[in-house]
Structures are given as structure tokens and as C-alpha cells.
Design a protein around this motif. Structure first.
Motif, PDB file in Angstrom:
ATOM      1  N   THR A 421       9.298  -0.013  -4.988  1.00  0.00           N
ATOM      2  CA  THR A 421       8.249   0.928  -5.497  1.00  0.00           C
ATOM      3  C   THR A 421       7.136   0.266  -6.100  1.00  0.00           C
ATOM      4  OG1 THR A 421      10.049   2.432  -6.152  1.00  0.00           O
ATOM      5  CG2 THR A 421       7.795   2.860  -7.382  1.00  0.00           C
ATOM      6  N   VAL A 422       7.101  -0.659  -6.655  1.00  0.00           N
ATOM      7  CA  VAL A 422       6.011  -1.328  -7.423  1.00  0.00           C
ATOM      8  C   VAL A 422       5.121  -2.180  -6.199  1.00  0.00           C
ATOM      9  CG1 VAL A 422       5.158  -3.657  -8.594  1.00  0.00           C
ATOM     10  CG2 VAL A 422       7.136  -2.100  -9.383  1.00  0.00           C
ATOM     11  N   ALA A 423       5.836  -2.766  -5.289  1.00  0.00           N
ATOM     12  CA  ALA A 423       5.054  -3.178  -4.152  1.00  0.00           C
ATOM     13  C   ALA A 423       4.453  -2.058  -3.262  1.00  0.00           C
ATOM     14  CB  ALA A 423       6.113  -3.994  -3.122  1.00  0.00           C
ATOM     15  N   THR A 424       4.914  -1.005  -3.033  1.00  0.00           N
ATOM     16  CA  THR A 424       4.358   0.197  -2.437  1.00  0.00           C
ATOM     17  C   THR A 424       2.906   0.573  -3.088  1.00  0.00           C
ATOM     18  OG1 THR A 424       6.384   0.815  -1.317  1.00  0.00           O
ATOM     19  CG2 THR A 424       4.572   2.594  -1.437  1.00  0.00           C
ATOM     20  N   LEU A 425       3.006   0.890  -4.440  1.00  0.00           N
ATOM     21  CA  LEU A 425       1.945   1.103  -5.262  1.00  0.00           C
ATOM     22  C   LEU A 425       0.991   0.083  -5.024  1.00  0.00           C
ATOM     23  CD1 LEU A 425       3.788   2.602  -8.270  1.00  0.00           C
ATOM     24  CD2 LEU A 425       2.427   3.947  -6.457  1.00  0.00           C
ATOM     25  N   VAL A 426       1.354  -1.315  -5.015  1.00  0.00           N
ATOM     26  CA  VAL A 426       0.065  -2.221  -4.987  1.00  0.00           C
ATOM     27  C   VAL A 426      -0.649  -2.122  -3.608  1.00  0.00           C
ATOM     28  CG1 VAL A 426      -0.216  -4.645  -5.059  1.00  0.00           C
ATOM     29  CG2 VAL A 426       1.157  -3.509  -6.721  1.00  0.00           C
ATOM     30  N   VAL A 427       0.263  -2.167  -2.653  1.00  0.00           N
ATOM     31  CA  VAL A 427      -0.412  -1.807  -1.396  1.00  0.00           C
ATOM     32  C   VAL A 427      -1.322  -0.854  -1.332  1.00  0.00           C
ATOM     33  CG1 VAL A 427       0.241  -1.522   1.078  1.00  0.00           C
ATOM     34  CG2 VAL A 427       1.560  -3.438  -0.098  1.00  0.00           C
ATOM     35  N   LEU A 428      -0.887   0.417  -1.641  1.00  0.00           N
ATOM     36  CA  LEU A 428      -1.629   1.380  -1.599  1.00  0.00           C
ATOM     37  C   LEU A 428      -2.713   1.294  -2.477  1.00  0.00           C
ATOM     38  CD1 LEU A 428       1.089   4.463  -1.667  1.00  0.00           C
ATOM     39  CD2 LEU A 428      -0.320   3.812   0.095  1.00  0.00           C
ATOM     40  N   ALA A 429      -2.826   0.788  -3.616  1.00  0.00           N
ATOM     41  CA  ALA A 429      -4.024   0.413  -4.275  1.00  0.00           C
ATOM     42  C   ALA A 429      -4.918  -0.276  -3.567  1.00  0.00           C
ATOM     43  CB  ALA A 429      -3.584   0.020  -5.439  1.00  0.00           C
ATOM     44  N   ILE A 430      -4.338  -1.308  -2.873  1.00  0.00           N
ATOM     45  CA  ILE A 430      -5.550  -1.974  -2.200  1.00  0.00           C
ATOM     46  C   ILE A 430      -5.922  -1.358  -0.795  1.00  0.00           C
ATOM     47  CG2 ILE A 430      -5.663  -4.168  -0.469  1.00  0.00           C
ATOM     48  CD1 ILE A 430      -3.446  -5.509  -2.519  1.00  0.00           C
ATOM     49  N   ALA A 431      -5.057  -0.623  -0.284  1.00  0.00           N
ATOM     50  CA  ALA A 431      -5.445   0.177   0.662  1.00  0.00           C
ATOM     51  C   ALA A 431      -6.559   1.311   0.484  1.00  0.00           C
ATOM     52  CB  ALA A 431      -4.289   0.756   1.679  1.00  0.00           C
ATOM     53  N   SER A 432      -6.610   1.735  -0.815  1.00  0.00           N
ATOM     54  CA  SER A 432      -7.464   2.677  -1.147  1.00  0.00           C
ATOM     55  C   SER A 432      -8.810   2.345  -1.083  1.00  0.00           C
ATOM     56  CB  SER A 432      -6.902   3.212  -2.562  1.00  0.00           C
ATOM     57  OG  SER A 432      -7.214   2.327  -3.550  1.00  0.00           O
ATOM     58  N   LEU A 433      -9.204   1.027  -1.165  1.00  0.00           N
ATOM     59  CA  LEU A 433     -10.533   0.463  -1.168  1.00  0.00           C
ATOM     60  C   LEU A 433     -11.135   0.949   0.362  1.00  0.00           C
ATOM     61  CD1 LEU A 433      -9.783  -2.967  -2.627  1.00  0.00           C
ATOM     62  CD2 LEU A 433     -10.788  -1.086  -3.828  1.00  0.00           C
ATOM     63  N   VAL A 434     -10.581   0.954   1.332  1.00  0.00           N
ATOM     64  CA  VAL A 434     -10.841   1.442   2.457  1.00  0.00           C
ATOM     65  C   VAL A 434     -10.337   2.671   3.105  1.00  0.00           C
ATOM     66  CG1 VAL A 434     -11.294  -0.925   3.214  1.00  0.00           C
ATOM     67  CG2 VAL A 434      -9.049   0.112   3.826  1.00  0.00           C
ATOM     68  N   ASN A 435      -9.484   3.387   2.397  1.00  0.00           N
ATOM     69  CA  ASN A 435      -9.025   4.705   2.846  1.00  0.00           C
ATOM     70  C   ASN A 435      -8.449   5.591   1.561  1.00  0.00           C
ATOM     71  OD1 ASN A 435      -7.609   6.973   3.989  1.00  0.00           O
ATOM     72  ND2 ASN A 435      -6.263   5.602   5.413  1.00  0.00           N
ATOM     73  N   SER A 436      -9.351   6.653   1.445  1.00  0.00           N
ATOM     74  CA  SER A 436      -9.326   7.460   0.195  1.00  0.00           C
ATOM     75  C   SER A 436      -7.899   8.387   0.404  1.00  0.00           C
ATOM     76  CB  SER A 436     -10.225   8.584   0.130  1.00  0.00           C
ATOM     77  OG  SER A 436     -10.316   9.256   1.440  1.00  0.00           O
ATOM     78  N   LEU A 437      -7.418   8.404   1.584  1.00  0.00           N
ATOM     79  CA  LEU A 437      -6.089   9.064   1.644  1.00  0.00           C
ATOM     80  C   LEU A 437      -5.179   8.308   0.986  1.00  0.00           C
ATOM     81  CD1 LEU A 437      -4.700  11.447   2.812  1.00  0.00           C
ATOM     82  CD2 LEU A 437      -4.136  10.129   4.839  1.00  0.00           C
ATOM     83  N   ALA A 438      -5.136   6.733   1.148  1.00  0.00           N
ATOM     84  CA  ALA A 438      -4.108   6.044   0.365  1.00  0.00           C
ATOM     85  C   ALA A 438      -4.047   6.070  -1.193  1.00  0.00           C
ATOM     86  CB  ALA A 438      -4.449   4.470   0.693  1.00  0.00           C
ATOM     87  N   LEU A 439      -5.258   6.309  -1.838  1.00  0.00           N
ATOM     88  CA  LEU A 439      -5.408   6.610  -3.095  1.00  0.00           C
ATOM     89  C   LEU A 439      -4.863   7.910  -3.533  1.00  0.00           C
ATOM     90  CD1 LEU A 439      -6.564   5.720  -6.091  1.00  0.00           C
ATOM     91  CD2 LEU A 439      -8.618   6.795  -5.434  1.00  0.00           C
ATOM     92  N   TYR A 440      -5.110   8.881  -2.729  1.00  0.00           N
ATOM     93  CA  TYR A 440      -4.351  10.187  -3.029  1.00  0.00           C
ATOM     94  C   TYR A 440      -3.073  10.271  -3.186  1.00  0.00           C
ATOM     95  CZ  TYR A 440      -3.461  15.385  -2.411  1.00  0.00           C
ATOM     96  OH  TYR A 440      -2.870  16.266  -2.459  1.00  0.00           O
ATOM     97  N   TRP A 441      -2.304   9.499  -2.055  1.00  0.00           N
ATOM     98  CA  TRP A 441      -1.056   9.386  -2.019  1.00  0.00           C
ATOM     99  C   TRP A 441      -0.355   8.668  -3.085  1.00  0.00           C
ATOM    100  CZ3 TRP A 441       2.630  12.203  -0.675  1.00  0.00           C
ATOM    101  CH2 TRP A 441       4.102  11.880  -0.514  1.00  0.00           C
ATOM    102  N   ALA A 442      -1.114   7.371  -3.470  1.00  0.00           N
ATOM    103  CA  ALA A 442      -0.675   6.732  -4.499  1.00  0.00           C
ATOM    104  C   ALA A 442      -0.841   7.250  -5.919  1.00  0.00           C
ATOM    105  CB  ALA A 442      -1.469   5.371  -4.680  1.00  0.00           C
ATOM    106  N   ILE A 443      -1.541   8.365  -6.061  1.00  0.00           N
ATOM    107  CA  ILE A 443      -1.556   8.953  -7.341  1.00  0.00           C
ATOM    108  C   ILE A 443      -0.298   9.899  -7.260  1.00  0.00           C
ATOM    109  CG2 ILE A 443      -2.765  10.986  -8.715  1.00  0.00           C
ATOM    110  CD1 ILE A 443      -5.377   9.504  -7.684  1.00  0.00           C
ATOM    111  N   VAL A 444      -0.233  10.676  -6.265  1.00  0.00           N
ATOM    112  CA  VAL A 444       1.077  11.518  -6.040  1.00  0.00           C
ATOM    113  C   VAL A 444       2.331  10.779  -6.316  1.00  0.00           C
ATOM    114  CG1 VAL A 444       2.319  13.043  -4.446  1.00  0.00           C
ATOM    115  CG2 VAL A 444      -0.161  13.176  -4.214  1.00  0.00           C
ATOM    116  N   ILE A 445       2.471   9.602  -5.588  1.00  0.00           N
ATOM    117  CA  ILE A 445       3.866   8.801  -5.949  1.00  0.00           C
ATOM    118  C   ILE A 445       3.900   8.554  -7.603  1.00  0.00           C
ATOM    119  CG2 ILE A 445       4.925   6.725  -5.374  1.00  0.00           C
ATOM    120  CD1 ILE A 445       3.670   6.812  -2.705  1.00  0.00           C
ATOM    121  N   PHE A 446       2.726   7.993  -8.093  1.00  0.00           N
ATOM    122  CA  PHE A 446       2.991   7.593  -9.320  1.00  0.00           C
ATOM    123  C   PHE A 446       3.197   8.650 -10.501  1.00  0.00           C
ATOM    124  CE2 PHE A 446       0.991   6.313 -13.474  1.00  0.00           C
ATOM    125  CZ  PHE A 446       1.639   5.129 -13.871  1.00  0.00           C
TER     126      PHE A 446
END
Length: 497
Positions: A421-446
Motif C-alpha cells: 500500500t505504501v509503495a503504491t501511494l508513493v508511485v502514484l504520487a510520483i506519477a501524478s507529476l505527469v498525470n493528473s489521473l494518478a493524483l485523483y486515484w491516490a487521493i481516493v485510495i488514501f
């Protein structure tokens, strides 16, 4: 405009009806209703502003979601406190050791029971929350040939029994559970879990701490989210064809086929979960869909409404949804690629197929040298299948109570699932720098899905090798779907001009 206004009116009517239904339950009912309001407010704001011609940008949408989810979490804490006070008896509860995982959440409203660690001790003078008569009966179920109990530790509304396992975990659990039922009826549940130092421990909790069934407001919320998902799928289908469905109502019929394809994958995914759950006689809630304009939906999540007998059943239910959705998506994708060889509807640049390793390789196999052309005509089923694969892959991320998180927890246990879970949230946080969808999904998961699933009744036995292999295959296909093709690999495969 008319459709948006109708959606708003229906949502407001549902909120008003929910308030009317919640009033008889007092403060508990009001807090539950306010939680539904907190979840629905972002979508009401979005549709309301959309109806008057105001479009929120992504930052505005995320800000609204953050505010509403923060309010939702606050209300949840208040709800748990009220629920705990209503069931609190006069017996004092011991405080857990600072290094223990016990007692992280009030059991009256918890959806997850944490695993015990090695350093929980009995506080001198603290009585057990289980009545003395019941405790004596429970202690009588242990024996030298099943589970030899050496220590009893108060825990939440029940107790932890440390000792030594003297047989096969499934067999011992079945015997102890039957003896517990014979002595105290259906008032308690017996969990056999992995404790500190990898030693099995028995946890006894009252049956009133079982997972709660979905409330009426939650069912209403599920229905509203499904209606919103239908709307976003139609909008996604229109945008793929170059028009805004809600600005060009006369063109909505052209968006319906693609929208139905996306919805078919989403519904198939959830039917997989429900069919497998029914097969194992496990109750699960209605799906709560997560609508999004980019791809129609990020999938859905559900709650278990009954305890899981073992980790293999957790795997089966979690895996069934992605299996159905993924297979259906692959069939649609490959069919669309085959039909694209004759005549395509959408004109896309060949670099489009560099967005996914899995899709790019399948397209190279079916379309061959056509991928070297600057523009490629593809059939709509390619887009539908691709979106379905992306939604399936997103839900297979190894985080919390997503399908992937439950699969990892069932195969590798809770510790690995926590790190996943921690690793997935970190990866999504990094991916959100280039893809806003990743940030949206990271917030939903968190906010909604980061907690692990509560342990099964018999949580020691691991799934068999076949299930472990299927789990690894699912995680591999998830990565192959979400990872893009590197420029060097694209050159070797001949993808792009």
C-alpha cells in the motif's frame, strides 16, 4: 442542460428523503446522513456549476474532493465515538502497549481487526471485557490436542488467548469454532491469526463486532454513483469521438455504443465479485462506482458484510472481478484490432500505442507493419477494450482494499500488503507529476481504501500454489497494462513512425 438539471433534482430529492429516514435514529442517523452528504457534495457542485455553464478545472475538483473527504473522515470519527458510547459497558478496557497493534480502532465500528503483536500485557487489576461465566466457558474449549492456551489477554470487547497450536490450522479452527458454538451459542467469533514472533494466537470477539450490513443511505449513494458513472461514460465516449455529449445532445446516440461497452466491462467486473461471493456464501455490499471524465470510471469498491472463513476465499472473491473484467476487455481489444484491419472509425497517431506495453505488443502482433504509419484507423472496440484494461489494472494495484491489495494480503499476508500500500501511494504520487489521473486515484485510495481487509476467521493457512500463480499473473498484467513502451522498445517493436 435538462439532463444535468434532472440529475441534480434527483440527488437533492434523495438527500431530502435520506434526512427524513435518518431522523428517527437520532444522532447516529444524522451523522450517517451527513456522511452521505459529504460524499455527494463534490458531484452536486460539479453538476450544478456545469448546468450554469461553469467548468471547474482539475485543481478545483481536487480541492472540493479534499474538503469533502476531510469532512467525511471527521464525521466518521464522531460516528464511531457515538456508536462506541452506545455499546460501552461498565467494564474498563485495558490500554494496549505502545508497541502493540491491538486496539488501533474502536471495535464497535471497525471494518478491520488488526493482528496482535508480541508485546500486549495484562494490566494488573483489569478485568476481562468478556463476562466471567462466558470467559470460563470459552477457556474450556482449549485442549492439549488442539490449542494449548497459556495466557489470556483482554482485547477490545473480547480477549486474546496465547498458546501453542497442536494441529493443522484449518482443522483446529473448525474444532474450536464448533466447541465455542456449543458452549456459548452464536454470541462470539473465533479468529485464528498469526501473532507476534509468527506464533498463532486465538482471538475471541463478540458477534456484535461483525461487519455491518449496508445502510439505506449507503445503498442510495451507490445508486447515485452508478447514475453518475453512466453520465461520465457517455461523456467519455463523446470526447473520444470529438464532441461534448452534454453540449451536443443530438449526438448522444453516437456515444451510446462506446459507453455501453465501458459499462459492460464495469458491470461484468462486479458481477464476478458477487457471483464468487455467493458461491462461498459470503455477503458483500453493492458496488460503489467512482466516476471520472477521463475514462468513464476508475472502477468500484465494495465492503464485505460477513466474515471471511479463510484467505483462499478472500483471494477468490478479490480475483474474480478483475478476471471477468480483464478477459472481457482483452476479447474486445483483440476483436477491435482484428476489425481495424478492414476499416477503422477512429484516426489515432501510431504513438498512441506506446502508452501500454501490453496493448502495444498485442497491436504489433495483429496490425503488424501498419503501426509504422503516422496515423492508424482503429475500430471503437479497441478503445473500449483498452479502457477496460486500464480500469482493471487500476483496481489490481496492490493497495489497501483494492482487488490487488486483497490479493496480495491473501497470498503474502498483512505485513507485505501494508508495504504494498505504501509503495503504491508513493508511485502514484510520483506519477501524478505527469498525470493528473494518478493524483485523483491516490487521493481516493488514501481516503477510502488504504486500510487492509480485516483478518479471516482462519487467517494462518495460505492459498495454494495455483492461486499464488494466478495472483502473480494478475499483478504482472497490471504492470504491463499501466507501464508505457520505452522509446527503445518501441523502435525494436516497430511502433510509431
Amino acid at each position: 442542460m435538462i439532463m444535468t438539471a434532472l440529475i441534480l433534482l434527483v440527488a437533492l430529492g434523495i438527500l431530502g428523503w435520506g434526512y427524513y429516514r435518518s431522523r428517527p435514529f437520532g444522532k447516529l442517523g444524522l451523522l450517517s446522513w451527513l456522511q452521505s452528504v459529504a460524499i455527494m457534495v463534490p458531484w452536486l457542485v460539479f453538476f450544478g456549476l456545469f448546468a450554469v455553464g461553469i467548468d471547474l478545472n482539475l485543481a478545483g475538483i481536487l480541492l472540493t474532493l479534499l474538503i469533502s473527504t476531510g469532512f467525511y473522515i471527521y464525521l466518521g470519527r464522531q460516528l464511531r465515538e457515538v456508536a462506541q458510547q452506545s455499546t460501552l459497558n461498565s467494564t474498563p478496557k485495558p490500554e494496549a502497549d505502545s508497541e502493540s497493534e491491538l486496539g488501533d480502532r474502536p471495535s464497535a465500528a471497525a471494518d478491520e481487526m488488526p493482528s496482535p503483536s508480541a508485546k500486549s500485557e495484562i494490566t494488573e487489576g483489569v478485568t476481562n471485557p468478556i463476562p466471567a461465566e462466558d470467559l470460563k466457558a470459552i477457556q474450556g474449549i482449549f485442549g492439549i490436542d488442539t490449542y494449548f492456551c497459556t495466557e489470556t489477554i483482554p482485547y477490545q470487547e473480547g480477549a486474546i488467548f496465547r498458546g501453542n497450536l497442536r494441529g493443522d490450522a484449518p482443522t483446529v479452527h473448525a474444532q474450536l469454532s464448533q466447541q465455542l458454538h456449543d458452549k456459548v451459542g452464536d454470541r462470539y467469533r473465533l479468529f485464528l491469526v498469526q501473532g507476534g514472533e509468527k506464533k498463532p494466537v486465538v482471538i475471541i470477539l463478540p458477534s456484535r463486532t461483525d461487519p455491518k450490513t449496508t445502510t439505506l443511505p449507503q445503498k442510495i449513494l451507490a445508486g447515485v454513483l452508478f447514475l453518475a458513472t453512466i453520465a461520465t461514460c457517455i461523456e467519455t465516449a463523446g470526447l473520444l469521438q470529438g464532441f461534448d455529449s452534454f453540449s451536443s445532445y443530438d449526438r448522444i446516440p453516437a456515444a451510446i455504443p462506446v459507453a455501453l461497452g465501458i459499462l459492460a466491462i464495469l458491470v461484468g467486473h462486479d458481477l464476478g465479485h458477487h457471483v464468487m461471493a455467493r458461491r462461498h456464501q459470503v455477503r458483500i455490499s453493492l458496488p460503489f462506482f467512482i466516476p471520472t471524465w477521463q475514462i468513464g470510471s476508475l472502477g468500484s469498491f465494495f465492503r464485505f458484510e460477513s466474515l471471511l472463513p479463510n484467505r483462499s476465499i478472500l483471494f477468490d472473491i478479490a480475483f474474480a472481478g478483475p478476471a471477468v473484467g480483464g478477459i472481457l476487455s482483452l476479447i474486445l481489444l483483440v476483436t477491435g484490432l482484428i476489425l481495424s484491419q478492414g476499416a477503422g472509425v477512429f484516426q489515432l497517431p501510431s504513438e498512441f500505442f506506446q502508452g501500454s506495453i501490453l496493448v502495444g505488443m498485442l497491436a504489433r502482433i495483429v496490425l503488424g507493419d501498419a503501426l509504422q504509419q503516422p496515423m492508424i484507423a482503429i475500430h471503437p472496440l479497441v478503445i473500449v477494450g483498452w479502457i477496460g484494461l486500464v480500469v482493471t489494472a487500476i483496481n489490481l494495484m496492490p493497495a489497501g482494499q483494492l482487488d490487488g491489495g486483497r490479493i496480495v494480503q491473501s497470498i503474502y499476508g498483512r505485513k507485505v500488503a501494508q508495504w504494498g500500500t505504501v509503495a503504491t501511494l508513493v508511485v502514484l504520487a510520483i506519477a501524478s507529476l505527469v498525470n493528473s489521473l494518478a493524483l485523483y486515484w491516490a487521493i481516493v485510495i488514501f481516503v477510502l481504501q488504504r486500510d487492509l481487509e480485516r483478518p479471516s476467521l482462519e487467517d494462518i493457512s495460505e492459498p495454494d500454489d495455483a492461486r499464488a500463480a494466478l495472483g502473480l499473473l494478475a499483478l504482472f498484467l497490471m504492470a504491463a497494462t499501466l507501464l508505457p513502451v520505452t522509446p527503445s522498445l518501441a523502435g525494436r517493436l516497430g511502433i510509431g513512425g
